[in-house]
Design an enzyme around this catalytic site. Structure first.
Site, PDB file in Angstrom:
ATOM      1  N   ASP A  77      13.036 -31.150  46.168  1.00  0.00           N
ATOM      2  CA  ASP A  77      13.223 -32.604  46.294  1.00  0.00           C
ATOM      3  C   ASP A  77      12.246 -33.349  45.388  1.00  0.00           C
ATOM      4  OD1 ASP A  77      15.122 -32.455  48.681  1.00  0.00           O
ATOM      5  OD2 ASP A  77      13.388 -31.332  49.374  1.00  0.00           O
TER       6      ASP A  77
ATOM      7  N   GLU B 176      17.650 -25.864  43.534  1.00  0.00           N
ATOM      8  CA  GLU B 176      18.406 -26.746  42.642  1.00  0.00           C
ATOM      9  C   GLU B 176      17.742 -26.874  41.269  1.00  0.00           C
ATOM     10  OE1 GLU B 176      20.226 -30.199  44.273  1.00  0.00           O
ATOM     11  OE2 GLU B 176      19.874 -31.397  42.479  1.00  0.00           O
TER      12      GLU B 176
HETATM   13  O1  TRH Z   1      11.715 -25.186  46.048  1.00  0.00           O
HETATM   14  P1  TRH Z   1      13.170 -25.047  46.120  1.00  0.00           P
HETATM   15  O2  TRH Z   1      13.656 -24.008  47.006  1.00  0.00           O
HETATM   16  O3  TRH Z   1      13.794 -26.402  46.523  1.00  0.00           O
HETATM   17  C1  TRH Z   1      14.877 -26.515  47.412  1.00  0.00           C
HETATM   18  C2  TRH Z   1      16.121 -26.988  46.732  1.00  0.00           C
HETATM   19  O4  TRH Z   1      15.918 -28.077  45.882  1.00  0.00           O
HETATM   20  C3  TRH Z   1      17.138 -27.371  47.775  1.00  0.00           C
HETATM   21  O5  TRH Z   1      18.283 -27.893  47.142  1.00  0.00           O
HETATM   22  C4  TRH Z   1      16.536 -28.363  48.721  1.00  0.00           C
HETATM   23  O6  TRH Z   1      17.406 -28.768  49.662  1.00  0.00           O
HETATM   24  C5  TRH Z   1      15.356 -27.716  49.357  1.00  0.00           C
HETATM   25  O7  TRH Z   1      14.401 -27.391  48.379  1.00  0.00           O
HETATM   26  C6  TRH Z   1      14.712 -28.600  50.385  1.00  0.00           C
HETATM   27  O8  TRH Z   1      13.753 -24.740  44.663  1.00  0.00           O
HETATM   28  P2  TRH Z   1      13.911 -25.653  43.353  1.00  0.00           P
HETATM   29  O9  TRH Z   1      14.922 -26.712  43.549  1.00  0.00           O
HETATM   30  O10 TRH Z   1      14.128 -24.735  42.265  1.00  0.00           O
HETATM   31  O11 TRH Z   1      12.510 -26.341  43.163  1.00  0.00           O
HETATM   32  C7  TRH Z   1      11.368 -25.658  42.757  1.00  0.00           C
HETATM   33  C8  TRH Z   1      10.541 -26.540  41.841  1.00  0.00           C
HETATM   34  O12 TRH Z   1       9.297 -25.905  41.602  1.00  0.00           O
HETATM   35  C9  TRH Z   1      11.181 -26.793  40.490  1.00  0.00           C
HETATM   36  O13 TRH Z   1      10.943 -28.118  40.071  1.00  0.00           O
HETATM   37  C10 TRH Z   1      10.455 -25.836  39.571  1.00  0.00           C
HETATM   38  C11 TRH Z   1       9.085 -25.837  40.197  1.00  0.00           C
HETATM   39  N1  TRH Z   1       8.238 -24.691  39.899  1.00  0.00           N
HETATM   40  C12 TRH Z   1       7.057 -24.918  39.254  1.00  0.00           C
HETATM   41  O14 TRH Z   1       6.754 -26.072  38.881  1.00  0.00           O
HETATM   42  N2  TRH Z   1       6.231 -23.867  39.012  1.00  0.00           N
HETATM   43  C13 TRH Z   1       6.528 -22.602  39.358  1.00  0.00           C
HETATM   44  O15 TRH Z   1       5.730 -21.671  39.118  1.00  0.00           O
HETATM   45  C14 TRH Z   1       7.775 -22.379  40.020  1.00  0.00           C
HETATM   46  C15 TRH Z   1       8.140 -20.966  40.416  1.00  0.00           C
HETATM   47  C16 TRH Z   1       8.586 -23.434  40.284  1.00  0.00           C
END
Ligand code: TRH
Length: 379
Positions: free
Chosen positions: A15, A271
Site C-alpha cells: 500500500d 502488487e
Molecule cells: O508487501 P506486499 O506483500 O504488499 C501487499 C500487496 O500490495 C497487496 O496487494 C496488498 O493488499 C497487501 O500488501 C496489503 O508486496 P508488494 O506490493 O510487492 O510491496 C512490496 C514493496 O516493498 C514494493 O514497493 C517493493 C518494496 N521492496 C523494497 O523496497 N525493498 C526490498 O528489498 C523488497 C524485497 C521490496
C-alpha cells in the site's frame, strides 16, 4: 494542482509502496503538489531509508508526508483526492470536501487486476450521500484501464543497466553478491510458502548452478526450515548442491529495482514488486496476496491468460502450472523442471510484454489526464 493521497497500511509494504511511488511521480514528472497521508510512518521509513519513522510531517523527494492519525485535525482538501485501496477518508475531511468552494475530484485508486470486469468499472462515478461523486480508478494491463505505474525513464534506465555488465557487477558487489559465471541469478520475495522446499530441492539437484538472492522478509522461516537452521540474517550464504542461497537486507525501492534487473528470474509478490518484475523484462513468478474466499485465484488466472498469450501452448501451460503450484504451495519442484525447456521462449515473452505494456499510458499520466477531462466537464 494540489493532490492529497491517503494510504492505510493494511499489512506488508504494497500500500505504501504504490502510493509513495505515485506521489513521487506526480511531483517529479507532472509538477503537482502532493501530500501523502499515511497511518504508519514506520512502514514508509522501511522502504525509504533516511525517512523519519517518528515524524508527523516530513518532506521527501518533494512529497509532503503526513502522519494520518485517528484524531483528524482539519486540513484544507486538495484539488484531487486519492483514497488508495478503499482506505476510508476521515469523515471531517470528506465534510470539508463537500463545502469546498472549488470542486474536488475524489478518486478511489483500486488494486491492480487483469480481470475482464475492470475495463467496465474503470472511471465510473458513484454518488455519495453528501452529494459528492467518487470515481473508481483501476490500474490495468489493457487500453480501457488506468494504466500501470511506470516512471518516464524507467525502461531506458533498466535497459541501459541490463546492457552494462560492469554496472551490474558493481551493484551486486555493493550488496556483497559475487555471481559465479554461468550461475542462474534468481531473486525471491514471497509470503510464507510450503512449496518452497520442493523448488529448492529442484534447484539444488539441477544440472546448472543457481544463485538465489533473498531479501529479509516473510519467506525466511521456510528457508530456515529447509536449511535446518535456527535463524538466517542478511549476509548469510549457504550452499546446497547446485544451489547457493544468499540472504540480503531489505533494500530501498530503487535498489530493489536494480536487483530485479540483474536477475534471470524473479519471484515476487503482492502488487508493486509484481509490476516491477514485469518492467525488469525477465521471466517471473508471482506469489499473489491471498484474499478471502479464494478471490485471488480469479485474479491470478486473469493475469496468466493475458500474460501467456504470446507463448506456445506448451510454454504457456508450463508457466501456468508453475504459478498455480507456487500459489497452492505444492508440486513446485516438478513444475519448475517442466518450465526449464521453455526458458528461451519465456525470456523473449517477458521482454515483449515489457515493450507492449511500456508503450501504454502510465498510471500517473492517466490520472492527470482524467483530472483534466473531469475539469472540462465540471467547469
Ligand atoms: O508487501 P506486499 O506483500 O504488499 C501487499 C500487496 O500490495 C497487496 O496487494 C496488498 O493488499 C497487501 O500488501 C496489503 O508486496 P508488494 O506490493 O510487492 O510491496 C512490496 C514493496 O516493498 C514494493 O514497493 C517493493 C518494496 N521492496 C523494497 O523496497 N525493498 C526490498 O528489498 C523488497 C524485497 C521490496
Amino acid at each position: 494542482m494540489k493532490w492529497d493521497i491517503f494510504c492505510r497500511v493494511v499489512d506488508n509494504y504494497g500500500d505504501i509502496g504504490v502510493t509513495w511511488r505515485l506521489a513521487r511521480q506526480l511531483v517529479a514528472e507532472h509538477g503537482q503538489a502532493v501530500r501523502l497521508w499515511v497511518d504508519e510512518m514506520a512502514a514508509f521509513a522501511q522502504i525509504c531509508p533516511g525517512a523519519d519513522a517518528e515524524a508527523v510531517r516530513q518532506v521527501r523527494e518533494g512529497v509532503e508526508l503526513r502522519l494520518w492519525t485517528g484524531d483528524w485535525r482539519s486540513s484544507e482538501p486538495g484539488d484531487v483526492v486519492i483514497e488508495a485501496f478503499g482506505c476510508d477518508l476521515p469523515a471531517a475531511y470528506v465534510a470539508a470536501m463537500a463545502v469546498r468552494p472549488t470542486k474536488v475530484l475524489w478518486l478511489n485508486l483500486e488494486y491492480l487486476s487483469a480481470e475482464d470486469w475492470v475495463e467496465g468499472c474503470h472511471g465510473l462515478p458513484s454518488l455519495q450521500s453528501n452529494g459528492l461523486q467518487k470515481f473508481f480508478f483501476f490500474p490495468g494491463f489493457t487500453a480501457g484501464s488506468g494504466g500501470l505505474l511506470r516512471e518516464r525513464e524507467l525502461l531506458n534506465e533498466c535497459q541501459a543497466f541490463q546492457a552494462d555488465a560492469a554496472a551490474r557487477a558493481d551493484f551486486l558487489a555493493g550488496l556483497g553478491v559475487r555471481q559465479s559465471p554461468g550461475a542462474r541469478l534468481i531473486s525471491l520475495f514471497a509470503y510464507e510458502n510450503a512449496g518452497l522446499a520442493g523448488w529448492l530441492e529442484a534447484l539444488a539437484a539441477d544440472g546448472s548452478p543457481s544463485h538465489l538472492l533473498v531479501p529479509e522478509g516473510r519467506i525466511l522461516g521456510d528457508l530456515q526450515t529447509w536449511l535446518g537452521m535456527e535463524r538466517l540474517v542478511a549476509g548469510d550464504v549457504r550452499q546446497r548442491g547446485q544451489l547457493q542461497i544468499q540472504v540480503l537486507p531489505f533494500i530501498e525501492q530503487a535498489q530493489y529495482d536494480r536487483l530485479l534487473w540483474c536477475c534471470d528470474f524473479n519471484a515476487v509478490r503482492g502488487e508493486d514488486s509484481f509490476l516491477r518484475a514485469q518492467w525488469a523484462g525477465r521471466p517471473l513468478l508471482w506469489h499473489i496476496y491471498q484474499q478471502e474466499q479464494g478471490a485471488h485465484w480469479d485474479k491470478l488466472e486473469a493475469f496468466l491468460a493475458l500474460y501467456t498469450q504470446g507463448l506456445s501452448a506448451e510454454a504457456a501451460g508450463a508457466v501456468k502450472r508453475l504459478w498455480r503450484s507456487w500459489n497452492a504451495g505444492e508440486g513446485v519442484g516438478e513444475s519448475w523442471q517442466a518450465l526449464l525447456p521453455h526458458w528461451a521462449a519465456l525470456a523473449e515473452q517477458a521482454d515483449n510484454w515489457r515493450r507492449e505494456q511500456g508503450a501504454r499510458i502510465d498510471l500517473a499520466a492517466a490520472l492527470v489526464q482524467f483530472y483534466r477531462n473531469w475539469l472540462s466537464y465540471a467547469a
